[in-house]
Design a protein around this motif. Structure first.
Motif, PDB file in Angstrom:
ATOM      1  N   GLY A  54      39.146 -31.546  35.741  1.00  0.00           N
ATOM      2  CA  GLY A  54      38.753 -30.201  35.650  1.00  0.00           C
ATOM      3  C   GLY A  54      39.548 -29.401  34.941  1.00  0.00           C
ATOM      4  N   GLY A  55      38.892 -28.686  33.977  1.00  0.00           N
ATOM      5  CA  GLY A  55      39.725 -27.923  33.124  1.00  0.00           C
ATOM      6  C   GLY A  55      39.401 -26.430  33.174  1.00  0.00           C
ATOM      7  N   GLY A  56      39.144 -25.967  34.378  1.00  0.00           N
ATOM      8  CA  GLY A  56      38.930 -24.635  34.445  1.00  0.00           C
ATOM      9  C   GLY A  56      40.344 -24.277  35.034  1.00  0.00           C
ATOM     10  N   VAL A  57      40.135 -22.962  35.623  1.00  0.00           N
ATOM     11  CA  VAL A  57      41.332 -22.009  35.587  1.00  0.00           C
ATOM     12  C   VAL A  57      42.346 -22.728  36.810  1.00  0.00           C
ATOM     13  CG1 VAL A  57      40.450 -20.558  37.378  1.00  0.00           C
ATOM     14  CG2 VAL A  57      42.461 -19.623  35.955  1.00  0.00           C
ATOM     15  N   ILE A  58      41.713 -23.505  37.909  1.00  0.00           N
ATOM     16  CA  ILE A  58      42.390 -24.168  38.887  1.00  0.00           C
ATOM     17  C   ILE A  58      43.112 -25.203  38.320  1.00  0.00           C
ATOM     18  CG2 ILE A  58      42.187 -25.265  41.030  1.00  0.00           C
ATOM     19  CD1 ILE A  58      41.812 -22.403  41.296  1.00  0.00           C
ATOM     20  N   GLN A  78      35.454 -32.553  31.174  1.00  0.00           N
ATOM     21  CA  GLN A  78      34.182 -33.138  30.695  1.00  0.00           C
ATOM     22  C   GLN A  78      33.636 -32.328  29.574  1.00  0.00           C
ATOM     23  OE1 GLN A  78      30.950 -33.265  33.253  1.00  0.00           O
ATOM     24  NE2 GLN A  78      30.929 -31.004  33.833  1.00  0.00           N
ATOM     25  N   SER A  79      33.811 -31.128  29.386  1.00  0.00           N
ATOM     26  CA  SER A  79      33.320 -30.380  28.181  1.00  0.00           C
ATOM     27  C   SER A  79      34.512 -29.593  27.434  1.00  0.00           C
ATOM     28  CB  SER A  79      32.539 -29.206  28.770  1.00  0.00           C
ATOM     29  OG  SER A  79      32.101 -28.252  27.942  1.00  0.00           O
ATOM     30  N   GLU A  80      34.892 -28.538  27.628  1.00  0.00           N
ATOM     31  CA  GLU A  80      35.985 -27.717  27.272  1.00  0.00           C
ATOM     32  C   GLU A  80      36.696 -26.935  28.039  1.00  0.00           C
ATOM     33  OE1 GLU A  80      33.501 -25.322  24.345  1.00  0.00           O
ATOM     34  OE2 GLU A  80      33.715 -26.637  22.842  1.00  0.00           O
ATOM     35  N   ILE A  81      37.978 -26.583  27.819  1.00  0.00           N
ATOM     36  CA  ILE A  81      38.645 -25.789  28.508  1.00  0.00           C
ATOM     37  C   ILE A  81      38.101 -24.333  29.050  1.00  0.00           C
ATOM     38  CG2 ILE A  81      40.797 -24.730  28.950  1.00  0.00           C
ATOM     39  CD1 ILE A  81      41.198 -27.688  29.592  1.00  0.00           C
ATOM     40  N   ALA A  82      37.736 -24.044  30.051  1.00  0.00           N
ATOM     41  CA  ALA A  82      37.333 -22.734  30.476  1.00  0.00           C
ATOM     42  C   ALA A  82      36.080 -22.640  30.254  1.00  0.00           C
ATOM     43  CB  ALA A  82      38.137 -21.668  29.940  1.00  0.00           C
ATOM     44  N   SER A  83      35.328 -23.576  30.285  1.00  0.00           N
ATOM     45  CA  SER A  83      33.681 -23.545  30.052  1.00  0.00           C
ATOM     46  C   SER A  83      32.817 -23.509  30.848  1.00  0.00           C
ATOM     47  CB  SER A  83      33.373 -24.971  29.064  1.00  0.00           C
ATOM     48  OG  SER A  83      33.531 -26.246  30.034  1.00  0.00           O
ATOM     49  N   SER A 386      44.045 -18.979  41.676  1.00  0.00           N
ATOM     50  CA  SER A 386      44.526 -19.758  40.854  1.00  0.00           C
ATOM     51  C   SER A 386      46.163 -20.133  40.840  1.00  0.00           C
ATOM     52  CB  SER A 386      44.213 -19.701  39.390  1.00  0.00           C
ATOM     53  OG  SER A 386      44.855 -18.415  38.761  1.00  0.00           O
ATOM     54  N   ALA A 387      47.190 -19.378  40.742  1.00  0.00           N
ATOM     55  CA  ALA A 387      48.353 -19.515  40.765  1.00  0.00           C
ATOM     56  C   ALA A 387      49.025 -19.784  41.964  1.00  0.00           C
ATOM     57  CB  ALA A 387      49.039 -18.046  40.608  1.00  0.00           C
ATOM     58  N   ILE A 388      48.552 -19.322  43.319  1.00  0.00           N
ATOM     59  CA  ILE A 388      48.786 -19.943  44.603  1.00  0.00           C
ATOM     60  C   ILE A 388      48.541 -21.224  44.721  1.00  0.00           C
ATOM     61  CG2 ILE A 388      47.152 -19.408  46.131  1.00  0.00           C
ATOM     62  CD1 ILE A 388      50.803 -19.083  46.708  1.00  0.00           C
ATOM     63  N   THR A 389      47.045 -21.707  44.280  1.00  0.00           N
ATOM     64  CA  THR A 389      46.616 -23.059  44.494  1.00  0.00           C
ATOM     65  C   THR A 389      47.577 -24.125  43.681  1.00  0.00           C
ATOM     66  OG1 THR A 389      44.205 -22.278  44.558  1.00  0.00           O
ATOM     67  CG2 THR A 389      44.602 -24.223  43.996  1.00  0.00           C
TER      68      THR A 389
END
Length: 422
Positions: A54-58, A78-83, A386-389
Motif C-alpha cells: 500500500g502506497g498511500g500516506v499510511i 498496485q497503482s501510483e503513490i498517493a493515488s 499517519s505519523a503516529i501509525t
C-alpha cells in the motif's frame, strides 16, 4: 523475483487533484526505464526484511519510520503513490476540531500532529521537499447561541482541547472575510494542515533516500504464509520473500486479509471535495485560516487554492462528483465566506475512505500469523494519524508489545474478542 525497472518509481508528474509544491530534488531520477534498461541495468529483488503493501500516506509513513531506523523495507503499490484515499483528502490535522468518539484516538491525534511537524523538518533536510504545512489555526463558527449549545452537548472530545472563544466583535476583527452575522466562534490556534499528496510523496521520497525500495504498478499481490507464519508475497511480476508483511492498503486491506483466512471488514465511504481560487481583485475575501464548521470545511492551501468539503456517502465506491454535491458544498461554504461566490471554480474530485465496524483502525500484529501486521481503516483521519501509525508499527517490529505502546484497543483481533459478527 522482481526487477526494479519493471515498475515505475515515485514520480512527480502523476495525475492528481493537487498541485504538488516543487522541490529542488532531482525527480528525473525516477523516470520509467526503457525495456533495454530493464534488462541490463536493474537489480533483482528477491528478498526484503519487511514488505509494506500500500502506497498511500499510511504505507509511506511506515516506510519512512522504518527506513529512519535502518530497517530493510520494500513498499509495493498496485497503482501510483498517493493515488487512493490519500489524494482525495483535505489534509487537515484537526486534532482538536475533530470530535473523536474514543478518547484514546483524541490523544493519538494530538501526538501524531506534533510528530508530523517534526517529520516536516526531517523531510526538508533529507529531500528539500515542501509538504505544504501551514499552522494558522482553525475557526469553528456558529450562527446562534442555540447552535453553540447543541454543539457543546454533542461533543465527545472536551479534555485537552486548546481553544479560545471569539465573540461577534472578535470574529469581525480577526476574520474580516467571515460572515458578519456570525454569532461567535472557537479558535484553535494549534491546528494545521498539509497538502496530502505532497506529504505522501515526501514520505516515500525520504524513505527511498534512506534506503527503502518503492515499486508502483505491482498488480495481483498474493500473501504467502504457512504454518510458521509469513513467507512473502507473489505478484504478476514475481515473488519476494520476507519476514514481515504490513497491510496498509486501505479498502484493499480487507481483500488481502481474506487471502489468509482472516476477516477484518471495512466499508467504503465516498467523500466529494472541490477547489476554488480567488482572483487577485477578490483576494480580500479569501480566508487565511481554515473554517471547520459543522456543515462544511473550507481550507486555504499552500498552493493558493481553497478546498471545500466534504460529502459523506456510505457504501459508495465510485469516483464521480455530482452537480448536487458541488451546489451543496458551495452553498454551505459561501454562507460562511461570502467571497467564495466570486471565486473561480478549479475542479472537484472524490475519494473512497475505509471505515470499520467500531470506528477504530486496525493497527497491530496479527498474533495467529507470525510476521503479519495491519495498518488500515483510518477512515477520515489517515493524514492526521499517519505519523503516529508509522511510529507504532515500527515499535512493534522492534519487539515492543501493543500493551507497552498503548494500542491494544486497535488490535486487528479485537472484533473476534468482542464477539462481533464478521
Amino acid at each position: 523475483m522482481f526487477k526494479q525497472g519493471d515498475d515505475k518509481m515515485v514520480q512527480s508528474g502523476l495525475s492528481q487533484p493537487e498541485k504538488v509544491i516543487g522541490s529542488s530534488y532531482n525527480h528525473a531520477k525516477f523516470k520509467l526505464l526503457t525495456p533495454s534498461e530493464n534488462s541490463t541495468k536493474t537489480p533483482e529483488i528477491c528478498h526484503a526484511e519487511t514488505i509494506i503493501v500500500g502506497g498511500g500516506v499510511i504505507g509511506c509513513a511506515i516506510a519512512f519510520e522504518l527506513a529512519s531506523r535502518g530497517q530493510e523495507v520494500l513498499l509495493v503499490e498496485q497503482s501510483e503513490i498517493a493515488s487512493g484515499a490519500s489524494c482525495a483528502a483535505a489534509g487537515m490535522l484537526a486534532a482538536e476540531s475533530e470530535d473523536f468518539a474514543h478518547p484514546f484516538m483524541a490523544k493519538a491525534a494530538h501526538e501524531s500532529r506534533e510528530l508530523l511537524h517534526k517529520h516536516k523538518e526531517q523531510i526538508s533536510a533529507i529531500t528539500g521537499m515542501d509538504i505544504g504545512l501551514r499552522r494558522s489555526g482553525f475557526i469553528t463558527p456558529f450562527r446562534s447561541y442555540s447552535d453553540l449549545s447543541k454543539y457543546k452537548d454533542r461533543r465527545n472530545t472536551t479534555s485537552g482541547v486548546q481553544q479560545l472563544w471569539w465573540d461577534r466583535s472578535t470574529v469581525q476583527r480577526e476574520a474580516l472575510w467571515l460572515n458578519r452575522d456570525t454569532y461567535g466562534a472557537y479558535y484553535r490556534s494549534l491546528e494545521s494542515e498539509v497538502l496530502p499528496v505532497s506529504l505522501t510523496r515526501a514520505y516515500a521520497r525520504s524513505a527511498e533516500m534512506m534506503g527503502a525500495r518503492i515499486l508502483e504498478g505491482v498488480q495481483n499481490v498474493r500473501l504467502v504464509v504457512d504454518n510458521h507464519g509469513v513467507r512473502g508475497i507473489k505478484t504478476a511480476k514475481g515473488e519476494v520473500c520476507c519476514k514481515h508483511i504490513i497491510i496498509a492498503a486501505g479498502l484493499q486491506g480487507e481483500q488481502l486479509m481474506h487471502q489468509v483466512g482472516v476477516a477484518l471488514p471495512s466499508s467504503p465511504v465516498k467523500g466529494e471535495i472541490m477547489a476554488v481560487r480567488f482572483p487577485i481583485d477578490q483576494a480580500g475575501g479569501r480566508p487565511d485560516r481554515t473554517v471547520y464548521a459543522e456543515d462544511v470545511y473550507i481550507v486555504p492551501k499552500a498552493n493558493g487554492e481553497v478546498w471545500i468539503g466534504a460529502t459523506s456517502l456510505p457504501g459508495r465506491k465510485d469516483h464521480s462528483v455530482s452537480a448536487n454535491s458541488v451546489q451543496r458544498l458551495l452553498g454551505a461554504a459561501s454562507y460562511w465566506i461570502p467571497g467564495i461566490k466570486e471565486a473561480d471554480f478549479v475542479r472537484a474530485w472524490a475519494g473512497i475512505r475505509p471505515s470499520t465496524p467500531d470506528g477504530l483502525p486496525y493497527i497491530g500484529k496479527y498474533e495467529q500469523i507470525p510476521g503479519l501486521y495491519t495498518a488500515y481503516g483510518h477512515f477520515r483521519n489517515g493524514i492526521l494519524l499517519s505519523a503516529i501509525t508509522g511510529r507504532w508499527i515500527a515499535d512493534l517490529l522492534e519487539g515492543k508489545r501493543a500493551e507497552e505502546i498503548g494500542i491494544e484497543a486497535l488490535s486487528p483481533e479485537r472484533l473476534n474478542r468482542k464477539g462481533v459478527m464478521l
